[in-house]
Design a protein around this motif. Structure first.
Motif, PDB file in Angstrom:
ATOM      1  N   ARG A  28       0.865  -1.174   0.218  1.00 18.96           N
ATOM      2  CA  ARG A  28       0.036   0.031   0.061  1.00 18.96           C
ATOM      3  C   ARG A  28       0.903   1.280   0.066  1.00 18.96           C
ATOM      4  NH1 ARG A  28      -0.374  -1.837   5.257  1.00 18.96           N
ATOM      5  NH2 ARG A  28      -2.229  -3.159   4.803  1.00 18.96           N
ATOM      6  N   VAL A  29       1.969   1.252   0.528  1.00 16.64           N
ATOM      7  CA  VAL A  29       3.162   2.596   0.664  1.00 16.64           C
ATOM      8  C   VAL A  29       3.686   2.380  -0.584  1.00 16.64           C
ATOM      9  CG1 VAL A  29       4.965   3.432   1.709  1.00 16.64           C
ATOM     10  CG2 VAL A  29       3.200   2.242   3.135  1.00 16.64           C
ATOM     11  N   VAL A  30       4.040   1.127  -1.208  1.00 17.24           N
ATOM     12  CA  VAL A  30       5.017   1.366  -2.386  1.00 17.24           C
ATOM     13  C   VAL A  30       4.077   1.762  -3.724  1.00 17.24           C
ATOM     14  CG1 VAL A  30       6.065  -0.313  -4.306  1.00 17.24           C
ATOM     15  CG2 VAL A  30       6.209  -0.640  -1.748  1.00 17.24           C
ATOM     16  N   ARG A  31       2.713   1.465  -3.607  1.00 18.00           N
ATOM     17  CA  ARG A  31       1.801   1.715  -4.588  1.00 18.00           C
ATOM     18  C   ARG A  31       1.539   3.357  -4.653  1.00 18.00           C
ATOM     19  NH1 ARG A  31      -1.592  -2.538  -3.229  1.00 18.00           N
ATOM     20  NH2 ARG A  31      -3.063  -1.121  -2.221  1.00 18.00           N
ATOM     21  N   LEU A  32       1.844   4.070  -3.530  1.00 14.73           N
ATOM     22  CA  LEU A  32       1.649   5.678  -3.580  1.00 14.73           C
ATOM     23  C   LEU A  32       2.513   6.239  -4.593  1.00 14.73           C
ATOM     24  CD1 LEU A  32       1.175   6.288   0.368  1.00 14.73           C
ATOM     25  CD2 LEU A  32      -0.740   6.256  -1.431  1.00 14.73           C
ATOM     26  N   PRO A  33       2.253   7.208  -5.247  1.00 11.34           N
ATOM     27  CA  PRO A  33       2.833   8.114  -6.123  1.00 11.34           C
ATOM     28  C   PRO A  33       4.034   8.859  -5.490  1.00 11.34           C
ATOM     29  CG  PRO A  33       1.091   9.018  -6.280  1.00 11.34           C
ATOM     30  CD  PRO A  33       0.846   8.037  -5.581  1.00 11.34           C
ATOM     31  N   PRO A  34       4.920   9.347  -5.921  1.00 11.73           N
ATOM     32  CA  PRO A  34       5.832  10.389  -5.329  1.00 11.73           C
ATOM     33  C   PRO A  34       5.096  11.736  -4.791  1.00 11.73           C
ATOM     34  CG  PRO A  34       7.037   9.389  -7.262  1.00 11.73           C
ATOM     35  CD  PRO A  34       5.721   9.079  -7.473  1.00 11.73           C
ATOM     36  N   CYS A 120     -12.273  14.486  16.114  1.00  9.50           N
ATOM     37  CA  CYS A 120     -11.264  13.816  15.363  1.00  9.50           C
ATOM     38  C   CYS A 120      -9.857  14.752  15.558  1.00  9.50           C
ATOM     39  CB  CYS A 120     -11.256  13.862  13.910  1.00  9.50           C
ATOM     40  SG  CYS A 120     -13.071  13.184  13.672  1.00  9.50           S
ATOM     41  N   LEU A 121      -8.789  14.092  15.268  1.00 10.11           N
ATOM     42  CA  LEU A 121      -7.415  14.830  15.396  1.00 10.11           C
ATOM     43  C   LEU A 121      -7.224  15.575  14.010  1.00 10.11           C
ATOM     44  CD1 LEU A 121      -5.489  12.024  17.259  1.00 10.11           C
ATOM     45  CD2 LEU A 121      -6.444  13.563  18.205  1.00 10.11           C
ATOM     46  N   GLY A 122      -8.137  16.447  13.892  1.00 12.30           N
ATOM     47  CA  GLY A 122      -8.107  17.122  12.442  1.00 12.30           C
ATOM     48  C   GLY A 122      -9.012  16.251  11.786  1.00 12.30           C
ATOM     49  N   SER A 123      -9.613  16.852  10.671  1.00  9.02           N
ATOM     50  CA  SER A 123     -10.599  16.357   9.642  1.00  9.02           C
ATOM     51  C   SER A 123      -9.840  15.417   8.802  1.00  9.02           C
ATOM     52  CB  SER A 123     -11.308  17.273   8.933  1.00  9.02           C
ATOM     53  OG  SER A 123     -10.544  18.060   8.296  1.00  9.02           O
ATOM     54  N   LYS A 124      -8.591  15.757   8.476  1.00  6.99           N
ATOM     55  CA  LYS A 124      -7.768  14.663   7.732  1.00  6.99           C
ATOM     56  C   LYS A 124      -7.592  13.314   8.214  1.00  6.99           C
ATOM     57  CE  LYS A 124      -3.455  14.594   5.072  1.00  6.99           C
ATOM     58  NZ  LYS A 124      -2.290  15.599   4.701  1.00  6.99           N
ATOM     59  N   GLU A 125      -7.371  13.391   9.787  1.00  3.56           N
ATOM     60  CA  GLU A 125      -7.085  11.874  10.338  1.00  3.56           C
ATOM     61  C   GLU A 125      -8.453  11.211  10.427  1.00  3.56           C
ATOM     62  OE1 GLU A 125      -8.523   9.643  13.505  1.00  3.56           O
ATOM     63  OE2 GLU A 125      -8.615  11.734  13.803  1.00  3.56           O
ATOM     64  N   GLY A 126      -9.465  11.998  10.758  1.00  4.38           N
ATOM     65  CA  GLY A 126     -11.061  11.253  10.899  1.00  4.38           C
ATOM     66  C   GLY A 126     -11.278  10.904   9.359  1.00  4.38           C
ATOM     67  N   PHE A 127     -11.239  11.644   8.275  1.00  2.00           N
ATOM     68  CA  PHE A 127     -11.457  11.126   7.063  1.00  2.00           C
ATOM     69  C   PHE A 127     -10.658   9.918   6.821  1.00  2.00           C
ATOM     70  CE2 PHE A 127     -10.639  10.948   2.495  1.00  2.00           C
ATOM     71  CZ  PHE A 127     -11.815  11.101   2.008  1.00  2.00           C
ATOM     72  N   SER A 128      -9.311   9.825   6.938  1.00  2.00           N
ATOM     73  CA  SER A 128      -8.831   8.610   6.500  1.00  2.00           C
ATOM     74  C   SER A 128      -9.028   7.450   7.326  1.00  2.00           C
ATOM     75  CB  SER A 128      -7.084   9.045   6.870  1.00  2.00           C
ATOM     76  OG  SER A 128      -6.589  10.126   6.014  1.00  2.00           O
ATOM     77  N   HIS A 129      -9.602   7.637   8.507  1.00  2.36           N
ATOM     78  CA  HIS A 129      -9.583   6.470   9.626  1.00  2.36           C
ATOM     79  C   HIS A 129     -11.338   5.975   8.953  1.00  2.36           C
ATOM     80  CE1 HIS A 129      -6.390   7.285  12.678  1.00  2.36           C
ATOM     81  NE2 HIS A 129      -6.017   6.296  11.892  1.00  2.36           N
ATOM     82  N   MET A 130     -11.944   7.057   8.376  1.00  2.00           N
ATOM     83  CA  MET A 130     -13.328   6.824   7.928  1.00  2.00           C
ATOM     84  C   MET A 130     -13.317   5.856   6.729  1.00  2.00           C
ATOM     85  SD  MET A 130     -16.588   6.729   8.420  1.00  2.00           S
ATOM     86  CE  MET A 130     -17.126   8.115   9.408  1.00  2.00           C
ATOM     87  N   VAL A 150      -5.544  13.731   0.104  1.00  2.61           N
ATOM     88  CA  VAL A 150      -6.248  12.459   0.864  1.00  2.61           C
ATOM     89  C   VAL A 150      -7.489  12.110   0.410  1.00  2.61           C
ATOM     90  CG1 VAL A 150      -7.580  13.971   2.470  1.00  2.61           C
ATOM     91  CG2 VAL A 150      -6.523  12.207   3.385  1.00  2.61           C
ATOM     92  N   HIS A 151      -8.300  12.884  -0.350  1.00  5.37           N
ATOM     93  CA  HIS A 151      -9.522  12.034  -0.864  1.00  5.37           C
ATOM     94  C   HIS A 151      -9.053  11.013  -1.791  1.00  5.37           C
ATOM     95  CE1 HIS A 151     -11.557  16.324  -0.315  1.00  5.37           C
ATOM     96  NE2 HIS A 151     -11.423  15.914   0.640  1.00  5.37           N
ATOM     97  N   MET A 152      -8.077  10.887  -2.398  1.00 10.87           N
ATOM     98  CA  MET A 152      -7.430   9.738  -3.344  1.00 10.87           C
ATOM     99  C   MET A 152      -7.032   8.777  -2.497  1.00 10.87           C
ATOM    100  SD  MET A 152      -6.978   8.453  -6.503  1.00 10.87           S
ATOM    101  CE  MET A 152      -7.698   9.780  -7.739  1.00 10.87           C
ATOM    102  N   TYR A 153      -6.002   9.287  -1.597  1.00  6.16           N
ATOM    103  CA  TYR A 153      -4.953   8.181  -1.167  1.00  6.16           C
ATOM    104  C   TYR A 153      -5.279   7.673   0.004  1.00  6.16           C
ATOM    105  CZ  TYR A 153      -2.277   9.936  -5.124  1.00  6.16           C
ATOM    106  OH  TYR A 153      -2.004  10.386  -6.382  1.00  6.16           O
ATOM    107  N   ALA A 154      -6.448   8.401   0.530  1.00  2.00           N
ATOM    108  CA  ALA A 154      -6.802   7.601   1.829  1.00  2.00           C
ATOM    109  C   ALA A 154      -7.634   6.189   1.542  1.00  2.00           C
ATOM    110  CB  ALA A 154      -7.594   8.484   2.891  1.00  2.00           C
ATOM    111  N   VAL A 155      -8.273   6.416   0.245  1.00  2.00           N
ATOM    112  CA  VAL A 155      -8.940   5.359  -0.305  1.00  2.00           C
ATOM    113  C   VAL A 155      -8.099   4.322  -0.642  1.00  2.00           C
ATOM    114  CG1 VAL A 155     -10.610   4.638  -1.947  1.00  2.00           C
ATOM    115  CG2 VAL A 155     -10.810   6.746  -1.019  1.00  2.00           C
ATOM    116  N   ALA A 156      -6.960   4.832  -1.382  1.00  2.00           N
ATOM    117  CA  ALA A 156      -6.074   3.698  -1.742  1.00  2.00           C
ATOM    118  C   ALA A 156      -5.211   3.009  -0.667  1.00  2.00           C
ATOM    119  CB  ALA A 156      -4.937   4.363  -2.615  1.00  2.00           C
ATOM    120  N   LEU A 157      -4.917   3.735   0.280  1.00  2.00           N
ATOM    121  CA  LEU A 157      -4.210   3.136   1.441  1.00  2.00           C
ATOM    122  C   LEU A 157      -5.423   2.126   2.320  1.00  2.00           C
ATOM    123  CD1 LEU A 157      -2.649   6.308   2.912  1.00  2.00           C
ATOM    124  CD2 LEU A 157      -1.461   3.937   2.261  1.00  2.00           C
ATOM    125  N   ALA A 158      -6.645   2.264   2.216  1.00  2.00           N
ATOM    126  CA  ALA A 158      -7.671   1.264   2.602  1.00  2.00           C
ATOM    127  C   ALA A 158      -8.055   0.197   1.493  1.00  2.00           C
ATOM    128  CB  ALA A 158      -9.033   2.116   2.856  1.00  2.00           C
TER     129      ALA A 158
END
Length: 420
Positions: A28-34, A120-130, A150-158
């Motif tokens: 999941r980390v390797v797939r993330l772009p630079p 949440c610990l900021g909305s970015k954290e909450g969004f990612s965990h959601m 984060v709208h793209m890559y939080a989904v990819a990390l999930a």
């Protein structure tokens, strides 16, 4: 006894005989772009170390502090020994009550602070965990294009898949959501919406969210609304809340933050409100990942929500004035820029002569190298952002005017050199 000897007479292999050690990150980390902004941030750091006065319009990082009453309450609460233990991961009840009060006063939305609001610990954290709570392998989310990363890559990390649909035309966007749901199998599971939109500044009216609710019901979509810029709007415009549409709470949640209007970006205070089952799922994830926010910060956030709405409105007026200075300046040097109705950014189309000459990333690097002005290249927000720059309204009026002058001068010099 040799220091490499082991019990029983066996010898530990010498370090020369061991293969090189390799760290193997998860797929999941390797797939993330630079990281798209890495080059710009690196050059920005180098130029400032060398003494250059770089005007940084790249990140939406508020330049003003929170009101003094909020800072004083933080200091008072931090001095109380009772506030230094673990806190609840869903936030203290009085803070959730204050969020409910704001939603009722500002948007006419009634929320149960026990089951329909989470801190949440900021909305970015909450969004990612959601996303972790809702998505899995084979699941698909529809996201805006251009997209906040984060709208793209939080989904990819999930482990989910993403379909990005352009948002510049709201009617076409709604039509494309319906078309995607009708023709994709399995159907998308999640719809991510973001208004006022970052980075483009696109805004909508309440009727748009009414349509979103109908689409969600028709196609079984869960909805996440990122409402980060709820408090920063101009010219009398009030961004509507997704949750104010009838039936919205049955299909989705909304994330808000105190980072922008309250100038509390580093405090990391955000909220998730809406569907109780989605809130519960987020709570399960957060229960494993964190022990909640420092209680003193939550207490100070209560004071901010309760007593500083006038400061929030004043901050929005300050951003409006900066918007006018920046947009007017860019237009004077021949740029095509529509003044946004909300948010902290101007979304500027790069003049055609430069779009034909270099990529958006190269153009942003050029402005930093030659003009000492840092901006965010639109391509950092996906292919739909190519040809645009995002400029943050985080400097004072004089600095914004200076930024426009520096941009104009470096482009004039480059044109003269090309002409020669």
């Amino acid at each position: 006894m040799d220091h490499r000897s082991l019990p029983g007479g066996a010898a530990e292999p010498s370090s020369e005989a061991l293969p090189p050690f390799q760290v193997q990150p998860a797929a999941r980390v390797v797939r993330l772009p630079p990281y798209m902004f890495g080059r710009i941030n690196s050059l920005l750091y180098e130029k400032r170390r060398a003494g250059n006065d770089v005007i940084d319009l790249g990140m939406g990082n508020p330049s003003e502090p929170p009101p003094s009453i909020v800072i004083e309450k933080l200091a008072e609460a931090a001095a109380d020994p009772d506030n230094h233990g673990y806190s609840k991961s869903n936030g203290i009840l009085n803070l959730r009550r204050e969020v409910a009060s704001k939603y009722l006063k500002k948007f006419g939305v009634r929320l149960d602070p026990v089951h329909e609001i989470m801190v949440c610990l900021g909305s970015k954290e909450g969004f990612s965990h959601m996303c972790l709570a809702l998505m899995g392998p084979g699941d698909t989310a529809i996201t805006p294009a251009p997209f906040f990363p984060v709208h793209m890559y939080a989904v990819a990390l999930a482990a989910g898949n993403v379909i990005a649909l352009e948002v510049n035309d709201s009617e076409r966007y709604l039509s494309n959501i319906a078309y995607t749901c009708r023709h994709l199998y399995p159907k998308p599971k999640l719809l991510i919406i973001n208004y006022p939109h970052n980075p483009s500044g696109v805004t909508v009216e309440q009727a748009f969210f009414d349509e979103i609710v109908q689409l969600a019901r028709r196609y079984g979509l869960m909805v996440i609304s990122d409402f980060a810029y709820a408090d920063i709007a101009f010219d009398g415009y009030q961004p509507p809340s997704f949750l104010a549409s009838r039936g919205a709470i049955d299909v989705g949640v909304e994330f808000t933050t105190m980072s922008k209007g309250y100038n509390m970006a580093g405090w990391r205070v955000g909220f998730c409100c809406g569907n109780p089952e989605m809130i519960r799922a987020l709570g399960v994830i957060k229960g494993y990942y964190d022990y909640g926010m420092f209680q003193a910060i939550q207490i100070a956030a209560i004071v901010a929500l309760r007593h500083t709405e006038a400061n929030v409105e004043s901050q929005a007026r300050l951003y409006q004035k900066r918007r006018d200075v920046l947009v007017d300046g860019l237009r004077r040097i021949g740029w095509q820029v529509d003044p946004p109705r909300a948010g902290m950014f101007a979304w500027a189309r790069i003049p055609e002569i430069w779009r034909n000459r270099m990529s958006t990333m190269d153009f942003a690097m050029f402005l930093l190298e030659q003009g000492d002005v840092a901006v965010s290249p639109g391509s950092g927000f996906g292919p739909a952002g190519e040809g645009f720059l995002r400029l943050a309204l985080v400097e004072n009026d004089n600095r914004l005017r200076q930024a426009v002058r520096q941009i104009g001068r470096c482009l004039e010099r480059e044109q003269d050199e090309v002409a020669v």
